[in-house]
Design a protein around this motif. Structure first.
Motif, PDB file in Angstrom:
ATOM      1  N   SER A 121      -3.620  -0.923  -2.661  1.00  0.00           N
ATOM      2  CA  SER A 121      -2.188  -1.159  -2.484  1.00  0.00           C
ATOM      3  C   SER A 121      -1.910  -2.247  -1.461  1.00  0.00           C
ATOM      4  O   SER A 121      -0.780  -2.729  -1.365  1.00  0.00           O
ATOM      5  CB  SER A 121      -1.507   0.135  -2.047  1.00  0.00           C
ATOM      6  OG  SER A 121      -2.036   0.581  -0.797  1.00  0.00           O
ATOM      7  N   ALA A 149       0.720   3.039  -6.089  1.00  0.00           N
ATOM      8  CA  ALA A 149       1.112   1.918  -5.235  1.00  0.00           C
ATOM      9  C   ALA A 149       0.056   0.837  -5.417  1.00  0.00           C
ATOM     10  O   ALA A 149      -1.117   1.076  -5.141  1.00  0.00           O
ATOM     11  CB  ALA A 149       1.194   2.342  -3.774  1.00  0.00           C
ATOM     12  N   TYR A 150       0.454  -0.319  -5.894  1.00  0.00           N
ATOM     13  CA  TYR A 150      -0.543  -1.318  -6.241  1.00  0.00           C
ATOM     14  C   TYR A 150      -0.220  -2.682  -5.637  1.00  0.00           C
ATOM     15  O   TYR A 150       0.937  -3.075  -5.551  1.00  0.00           O
ATOM     16  CB  TYR A 150      -0.661  -1.450  -7.768  1.00  0.00           C
ATOM     17  CG  TYR A 150       0.635  -1.800  -8.452  1.00  0.00           C
ATOM     18  CD1 TYR A 150       1.521  -0.814  -8.840  1.00  0.00           C
ATOM     19  CD2 TYR A 150       0.973  -3.135  -8.691  1.00  0.00           C
ATOM     20  CE1 TYR A 150       2.718  -1.133  -9.452  1.00  0.00           C
ATOM     21  CE2 TYR A 150       2.167  -3.466  -9.300  1.00  0.00           C
ATOM     22  CZ  TYR A 150       3.041  -2.448  -9.677  1.00  0.00           C
ATOM     23  OH  TYR A 150       4.226  -2.768 -10.272  1.00  0.00           O
ATOM     24  N   SER A 185       1.358  -6.937  -0.893  1.00  0.00           N
ATOM     25  CA  SER A 185       1.020  -5.524  -0.895  1.00  0.00           C
ATOM     26  C   SER A 185       2.123  -4.712  -1.565  1.00  0.00           C
ATOM     27  O   SER A 185       3.200  -5.230  -1.868  1.00  0.00           O
ATOM     28  CB  SER A 185       0.822  -5.033   0.541  1.00  0.00           C
ATOM     29  OG  SER A 185       2.034  -5.174   1.278  1.00  0.00           O
ATOM     30  N   TRP A 186       1.857  -3.433  -1.784  1.00  0.00           N
ATOM     31  CA  TRP A 186       2.826  -2.571  -2.445  1.00  0.00           C
ATOM     32  C   TRP A 186       4.145  -2.524  -1.672  1.00  0.00           C
ATOM     33  O   TRP A 186       5.222  -2.569  -2.257  1.00  0.00           O
ATOM     34  CB  TRP A 186       2.232  -1.167  -2.567  1.00  0.00           C
ATOM     35  CG  TRP A 186       3.238  -0.124  -2.981  1.00  0.00           C
ATOM     36  CD1 TRP A 186       3.731   0.882  -2.224  1.00  0.00           C
ATOM     37  CD2 TRP A 186       3.872  -0.007  -4.251  1.00  0.00           C
ATOM     38  NE1 TRP A 186       4.627   1.621  -2.940  1.00  0.00           N
ATOM     39  CE2 TRP A 186       4.735   1.103  -4.194  1.00  0.00           C
ATOM     40  CE3 TRP A 186       3.805  -0.734  -5.447  1.00  0.00           C
ATOM     41  CZ2 TRP A 186       5.509   1.509  -5.264  1.00  0.00           C
ATOM     42  CZ3 TRP A 186       4.584  -0.326  -6.517  1.00  0.00           C
ATOM     43  CH2 TRP A 186       5.421   0.774  -6.417  1.00  0.00           C
ATOM     44  N   ARG A 225       2.275   1.568 -14.749  1.00  0.00           N
ATOM     45  CA  ARG A 225       1.972   1.424 -13.324  1.00  0.00           C
ATOM     46  C   ARG A 225       0.458   1.500 -13.132  1.00  0.00           C
ATOM     47  O   ARG A 225      -0.148   2.513 -13.467  1.00  0.00           O
ATOM     48  CB  ARG A 225       2.677   2.513 -12.526  1.00  0.00           C
ATOM     49  CG  ARG A 225       2.509   2.357 -11.038  1.00  0.00           C
ATOM     50  CD  ARG A 225       3.566   3.121 -10.297  1.00  0.00           C
ATOM     51  NE  ARG A 225       4.850   2.433 -10.323  1.00  0.00           N
ATOM     52  CZ  ARG A 225       5.875   2.746  -9.536  1.00  0.00           C
ATOM     53  NH1 ARG A 225       5.766   3.738  -8.686  1.00  0.00           N
ATOM     54  NH2 ARG A 225       7.006   2.102  -9.609  1.00  0.00           N
ATOM     55  N   ASN A 252       9.597  -2.861 -10.943  1.00  0.00           N
ATOM     56  CA  ASN A 252       8.238  -3.264 -11.326  1.00  0.00           C
ATOM     57  C   ASN A 252       8.147  -4.737 -11.693  1.00  0.00           C
ATOM     58  O   ASN A 252       7.621  -5.097 -12.769  1.00  0.00           O
ATOM     59  CB  ASN A 252       7.746  -2.407 -12.497  1.00  0.00           C
ATOM     60  CG  ASN A 252       6.690  -1.407 -12.079  1.00  0.00           C
ATOM     61  OD1 ASN A 252       6.378  -1.258 -10.912  1.00  0.00           O
ATOM     62  ND2 ASN A 252       6.121  -0.725 -13.053  1.00  0.00           N
ATOM     63  N   SER A 293       9.757  -3.143  -6.314  1.00  0.00           N
ATOM     64  CA  SER A 293       8.947  -2.021  -6.784  1.00  0.00           C
ATOM     65  C   SER A 293       9.735  -1.080  -7.685  1.00  0.00           C
ATOM     66  O   SER A 293       9.174  -0.426  -8.555  1.00  0.00           O
ATOM     67  CB  SER A 293       8.374  -1.254  -5.591  1.00  0.00           C
ATOM     68  OG  SER A 293       7.529  -2.093  -4.833  1.00  0.00           O
TER      69      SER A 293
END
Length: 129
Positions: free
Chosen positions: A103, A31-32, A52-53, A27, A77, A74
């Motif tokens: 994020s 939050a990415y 966005s995240w 990761r 992933n 998310s």
């Protein structure tokens, strides 16, 4: 160590659809933000779509707006790019990218290549006329 692995690229015909997928191991940050870029032969890398995240923000290059859709899961992933009504000018090496810094973006801003510092190796998409 964070690694991005793209898949789904192939030879298709004009008007076809295909889906690219990016598997992210590790990761980049809690939050990415993530994005897809592409590079055609002899040209520079070009932004395609960013997300966005939370998935609440998504951005698209004008050339793909209305045809491509970026999404993410998310929990698993993964970041996908659904490509519909493809054209020969979509032919390129497509890269997945993630950010260790941000994020999302917010009003008045949007994705820039400099925001992204983790990159995959790319997956080739070729669209025949």
């Amino acid at each position: 160590q964070v690694q991005l692995t793209e898949s789904g690229g192939r030879l298709v015909q004009r008007g076809d659809s295909l889906r690219l997928s990016c598997a992210i191991s590790g990761r980049p940050r809690d939050a990415y933000a993530a994005a897809w870029f592409r590079q055609a032969p002899g040209e520079g890398r070009q932004f395609v779509a960013g997300i966005s995240w939370t998935g609440g923000e998504s951005y698209y290059a004008d050339s793909v707006k209305g045809r491509f859709t970026i999404s993410r899961d998310s929990a698993s992933n993964t970041v996908d790019l659904q490509m519909n009504s493809v054209k020969p000018e979509d032919t390129a090496l497509y890269y997945c990218a993630a950010s260790t810094r941000i994020s999302g973006w917010g009003p008045g801003s949007g994705p820039e290549e400099a925001h992204f510092d983790v990159w995959g190796q790319g997956t080739q998409v070729t669209v025949s006329p």
